[in-house]
Enzyme design. Structure first.
Site, PDB file in Angstrom:
ATOM      1  N   ASP A 209     -10.563  16.651   4.980  1.00  0.00           N
ATOM      2  CA  ASP A 209     -10.737  17.532   3.825  1.00  0.00           C
ATOM      3  C   ASP A 209      -9.698  18.638   3.910  1.00  0.00           C
ATOM      4  OD1 ASP A 209     -12.944  16.172   2.957  1.00  0.00           O
ATOM      5  OD2 ASP A 209     -14.418  17.569   3.823  1.00  0.00           O
TER       6      ASP A 209
ATOM      7  N   GLU B  49     -11.676  11.522   8.276  1.00  0.00           N
ATOM      8  CA  GLU B  49     -12.795  12.387   8.676  1.00  0.00           C
ATOM      9  C   GLU B  49     -14.107  11.880   8.082  1.00  0.00           C
ATOM     10  OE1 GLU B  49     -12.429  16.386   7.168  1.00  0.00           O
ATOM     11  OE2 GLU B  49     -14.517  16.867   7.629  1.00  0.00           O
TER      12      GLU B  49
ATOM     13  N   TYR C  63     -34.459  14.643  28.098  1.00  0.00           N
ATOM     14  CA  TYR C  63     -35.897  14.400  28.238  1.00  0.00           C
ATOM     15  C   TYR C  63     -36.330  14.273  29.690  1.00  0.00           C
ATOM     16  CZ  TYR C  63     -36.825  14.048  23.306  1.00  0.00           C
ATOM     17  OH  TYR C  63     -36.999  14.345  21.983  1.00  0.00           O
TER      18      TYR C  63
END
Lengths: 530, 434
Positions: free
Chosen positions: B256, B204, B103
């Site tokens: 996973d 995870e 910003y």
């Protein structure tokens, strides 16, 4: 300006009744065509009376409404040409098929007949006479005639005539005639015609005043005139029996051989002898004793003879590269303009010259997206109609313009001028040129030659633009870079912002080859927002 | 106030390096030489897998970013802009986040082109752009953003029998209730005070982390439980690395069973391509992939079939990885039917990128997928660290079955099963990929 004008030759050649048939062909089929055609005939005569005789033309065209209730228009065309000898005026304007144009050289008018057809048309539709004011450079008086044509007798009727002393050195001709027309429907055509005429006559001052009160003024921008056409003997390729008969009957030659040598270009002693030998005619024969059959034989031999020199182009009057460029500049103020006048060439024994000019950018209007805007001319006369069937249109369409860096539609005009002692018009309209192999090839070569110069220009321009774009894409970041560096290094203590900016501009300028002040201009234009 | 002095020292050092580096740029400009930034290339082709250290490292290739190169000018400007913002933050004792920097630096440059037309251009548009510039500054200066005291959003979480000091506070990570300690963006400023744990389990998925946390997994098994909540950020990686290096704890990673999970593991273990310059500090070479592995789902019989097809590529080495007797799957045929998810085309593409087209082509039998991959990924060679026998065995099953599985499936079979059977068994039997 007073030029030493060559004497014109006048000769009546044929009966007048021909007009009725001719009227349609000459373009007087309706009030729209008639008004347009009348303007054309008078303007072309005016130009022929000036530039062909070495005079820088001042032409004034006035069209005004001549009757409150009816669609009568008075067309007045004034020139500063060589004028007419007073004694020929009634014949020149009042007898059909009396003309100075029945000799072999390039002129604007086809038969010199058009003006008289216009006068006849005017007389038929309005009943009003034609008025002519004229004076020649060497005369001390100005002559005035009011004429009518006796159609049945094909004779001029002088209604009024007069003369007065010249108190200034004026010469030229003013013709005024009244005819039934349709201005509102003809005006676009007429304006187009005058604009296109102005394109190829940058050496002329042209003033045009319309019935709507508009004034168009095309100011002279060049003092150079096109080379005037010279009168030449016919080339043997173009010979026909009628011409041979005329030479036989009117000439005064002691032998056939002399007749051939003196009547044609490109026939000398050797050529004449071998022609007559092939035709089986004795060279010493008196020409008057030749039978029509012998003449025909001679014509055939001449037509099939392969070793004539090319016809001379002296009879041609090309505009010249300078005139074309000046003309295009005068009207369109283009950023690029180039022109070429090709070397003379010939088809079927007729010499011709092709000239091409290309104008790009500036005030040149955008073309369509298929091919550039085309301005066609034949013997300096603009061809406005039947563009689709003209051989030059075909050639212009066949050229792949992207190859010349032209992205259609583009602000591009291609001007093609074909001048010849016999322009091969297509059909009776005489508004388009037929597909003649030799002409097609010359037109193509001429356009390609000029287009190559356009490509060189556009390519350079493109590179310049690329370069400048590049500079912008670098220079726009200079202020931000300077600001960042002075934050880190501290303005005043470490480095001075101004000095950094100056140096960066210098480096960018040096690397890109764009002048420092142009880089500065971009840098100065930058504003850093929040 | 040891931390404060560390902090101060880091600031001062970064300020000096920034000044020195950019002073040389200014000097070049004043000498009329073209301004260039010379820095290591941060691209895949300049990322080297160091076989010995088992780390992804930045290669020797350098790029020259010049203000006078039309294609580089914008980046040059962005780099200087970002450097000036970081500099200002440093001297003002601030701790900007990468989003703050985005910003602070985002504004419009307006300028006129050669035709005098006004144009507006943003210094950068998306944070992705300014983040990349920050990474460039890190490699250009040879200073990490943490050392420049730039923060990022906290993502990783930790619980366990560990007492740390952060700032002026001492925090007991076993007393976080149902919550967890968010791993701070400057993990180097953390001091390890006391530890009573035997291993670290990194999960995870945040959801699985919470389940295990509430179940009391870490208490029961003396573990430190961490989640990266997806792709691990730098702080989590650095924290895990310090646990491994300083406290000598074994690290187990649970992801996973899909290409993204495998890649997350490899990021923990050897580093990432975009941050290869950080690997030496962030990677944990001892980290082990504990699951969920494909053989846990399908058993090793499936792998054995595949490996026969791959001998033409890898020779006999592959056969040695098949243990005898062969492992039975943890899931029954019926459970598989319920939990397995069909692999998407995107998953298959990602897997090909990891292990190479040649392996995929030998194993995929679905003609549609085979053709799809041939059109898009032919010739892809795969990452060397995934072309080990263990990983080929693993990924081969993915290709032959075109199936994947989320850790949650193991929890669905029963949280008890996951916490008390699956994980402990895997650790006890050493059934992991190293």
């Amino acid at each position: 300006m007073s030029a030493a004008a060559p004497p014109e030759r006048y000769r009546a050649i044929s009966p007048a009744e021909f007009f009725y048939k001719y009227r349609e062909i000459a373009g007087f089929s309706n009030p729209v065509r008639a008004l347009y055609q009348a303007v054309r005939e008078l303007v072309e005569n005016a130009l022929d009376a000036t530039d062909s005789h070495g005079i820088l033309p001042n032409i004034k065209i006035i069209i005004e409404k001549a009757d409150e209730n009816r669609e009568f228009y008075r067309v007045t065309v004034e020139d500063n040409g060589i004028g007419l000898p007073p004694h020929v005026v009634p014949e020149a304007f009042g007898r059909v098929l009396f003309s100075s144009k029945y000799i072999l050289r390039q002129t604007r008018g086809m038969f010199g007949l058009g003006a008289k057809v216009a006068i006849l048309y005017g007389q038929m539709t309005t009943g009003r006479p034609v008025e002519v004011i004229t004076s020649q450079p060497n005369l001390k008086r100005i002559y005035y005639f009011k004429l009518r044509i006796d159609i049945n007798k094909n004779e001029p009727i002088i209604i009024e005539r007069g003369s007065w002393r010249k108190n200034r050195d004026w010469h030229g001709t003013i013709v005024s005639m009244t005819l039934e027309g349709d201005w509102s429907r003809a005006k676009q055509r007429i304006k187009d015609y005058i604009l296109r005429t102005a394109v190829v006559t940058p050496y002329a001052n042209i003033v045009f005043i319309t019935p709507d009160g508009e004034i168009y003024y095309y100011e002279r921008v060049i003092d150079k005139l096109p080379r005037p056409p010279r009168e030449v003997k016919p080339h043997p390729y173009g010979v026909d029996l009628e011409l041979m008969k005329r030479i036989r009957d009117n000439g005064s030659f002691s032998t056939v051989k002399e007749m051939l040598m003196k009547s044609f270009q490109g026939i000398g002693n050797v050529t004449a002898s071998s022609l007559l030998e092939i035709a089986g005619i004795s060279p010493d024969l008196n020409p008057k004793s030749l039978s029509d059959k012998q003449l025909l034989e001679l014509v055939n031999v001449m037509k099939n003879y392969k070793r004539f020199r090319s016809p001379t182009s002296e009879a041609l009057s090309p505009l010249g590269e300078e005139v074309i460029k000046a003309g295009l500049k005068r009207i369109y103020e283009p950023e690029f303009v180039e022109a070429v006048t090709r070397k003379p060439s010939a088809y079927q024994g007729h010499p011709f010259i092709v000239e091409v000019g290309i104008a790009y950018g500036g005030k040149v209007p955008l073309s369509n997206d298929k091919y550039p805007t085309l301005l066609r001319y034949a013997n300096k006369i603009p061809l406005l109609y039947d563009e689709g069937s003209d051989v030059t249109t075909d050639v212009v369409k066949s050229i792949s313009w992207e190859q010349y860096l032209v992205k259609l539609p583009a602000p591009i005009i291609v001007l093609v001028h074909i001048c010849s002692t016999k322009v091969p018009f297509k059909g009776v309209g005489k508004e388009s040129i037929a597909d003649v192999k030799e002409i097609r090839s010359e037109v193509k070569l001429a356009i390609q030659e000029v287009a190559r110069k356009l490509r060189a220009y556009l390519s350079k321009k493109l590179k310049e633009e690329e370069k400048k774009k590049r500079v912008v894409s670098l220079a726009k970041y200079v202020p931000e870079v300077v600001r960042a560096l002075t934050i880190i290094l501290g303005d005043g203590r470490g480095v001075k912002a101004k000095l950094l900016e100056e140096k960066l501009v210098e480096i960018v300028s040096l690397r890109t080859g764009i002048p420092k002040d142009e880089v500065y201009k971009v840098v100065k234009s930058v504003e850093i927002g929040v | 106030m040891a931390i404060s002095s560390v902090d101060k020292y880091a600031r001062q050092k970064s300020i000096e390096i920034l000044r020195k580096k950019f002073a040389s740029i200014a000097k070049r400009i004043l000498e009329g030489k073209r301004p260039v930034l010379i820095m290591p290339k941060r691209v895949l082709s300049n990322t080297i897998y160091d076989m010995k250290k088992k780390l992804l490292l930045l290669g020797p290739e350098m790029k020259r970013r010049s203000l006078l190169d039309v294609n580089e000018a914008r980046k040059f400007m962005q780099t200087l802009l970002m450097a000036s913002i970081i500099y200002e933050a440093l001297v003002n004792d601030e701790y900007p986040t990468i989003r703050d920097l985005y910003y602070r630096g985002k504004h419009t440059i307006s300028y006129r082109d050669i035709l005098g037309r006004l144009h507006h251009e943003n210094t950068w548009d998306e944070q992705r752009e300014s983040d990349a510039v920050i990474r460039d500054i890190e490699v250009f200066l040879g200073v990490l953003r943490e050392e420049m005291l730039i923060l990022s959003k906290e993502k990783g979480k930790v619980v366990g029998n560990l007492v740390i000091r952060s700032g002026d506070d001492v925090i007991d990570l076993s007393k976080m209730g149902h919550g967890a300690y968010a791993i701070e963006p400057t993990p180097d400023l953390i001091e390890f005070k006391d530890i009573d744990a035997e291993f670290v389990l990194v999960v995870e998925k945040d959801a699985v982390f919470q389940q295990l946390h509430r179940y009391g997994f870490w208490k029961k098994y003396k573990a430190i439980l961490i989640t990266s909540a997806g792709q691990p950020d730098r702080a989590t990686r650095r924290f895990v690395r310090r646990l491994s290096e300083e406290l000598k704890l074994p690290i187990y990673i649970l992801t996973d069973a899909d290409p993204y999970g495998w890649y997350i593991y490899s990021v923990f273990k050897i580093g990432s391509i975009t941050l290869s310059y950080e690997s030496e500090r962030l990677a944990t070479p001892n980290a082990k992939f504990i699951g969920v592995s494909m053989t846990d789902i399908f058993g090793e019989e499936e792998a054995a079939k595949n490996i026969k097809k791959l001998t033409s590529i890898f020779g006999k080495d592959l056969k040695n990885v098949l243990s005898k007797p062969r492992k039975k799957p943890y899931l029954s045929e019926k459970e598989r039917k319920n939990y397995i998810i069909k692999a998407k085309k995107k998953d298959v593409e990602r897997a090909v990128e990891l292990v190479g087209y040649d392996v995929a082509d030998k194993l995929i039998s679905n003609p549609e997928i085979k053709k799809y991959i041939r059109q898009r990924k032919m010739g892809v060679s795969g990452y060397p660290w995934f072309r080990t026998p263990e990983w080929i065995k693993e990924i081969s099953i993915f290709f032959s079955k075109l199936a994947k599985l989320e850790i949650e499936a193991m929890a669905s079979k029963g949280l008890k099963f996951l916490a008390d059977t699956y994980i402990p068994t895997k650790i006890e039997t050493g059934d992991w990929i190293d």
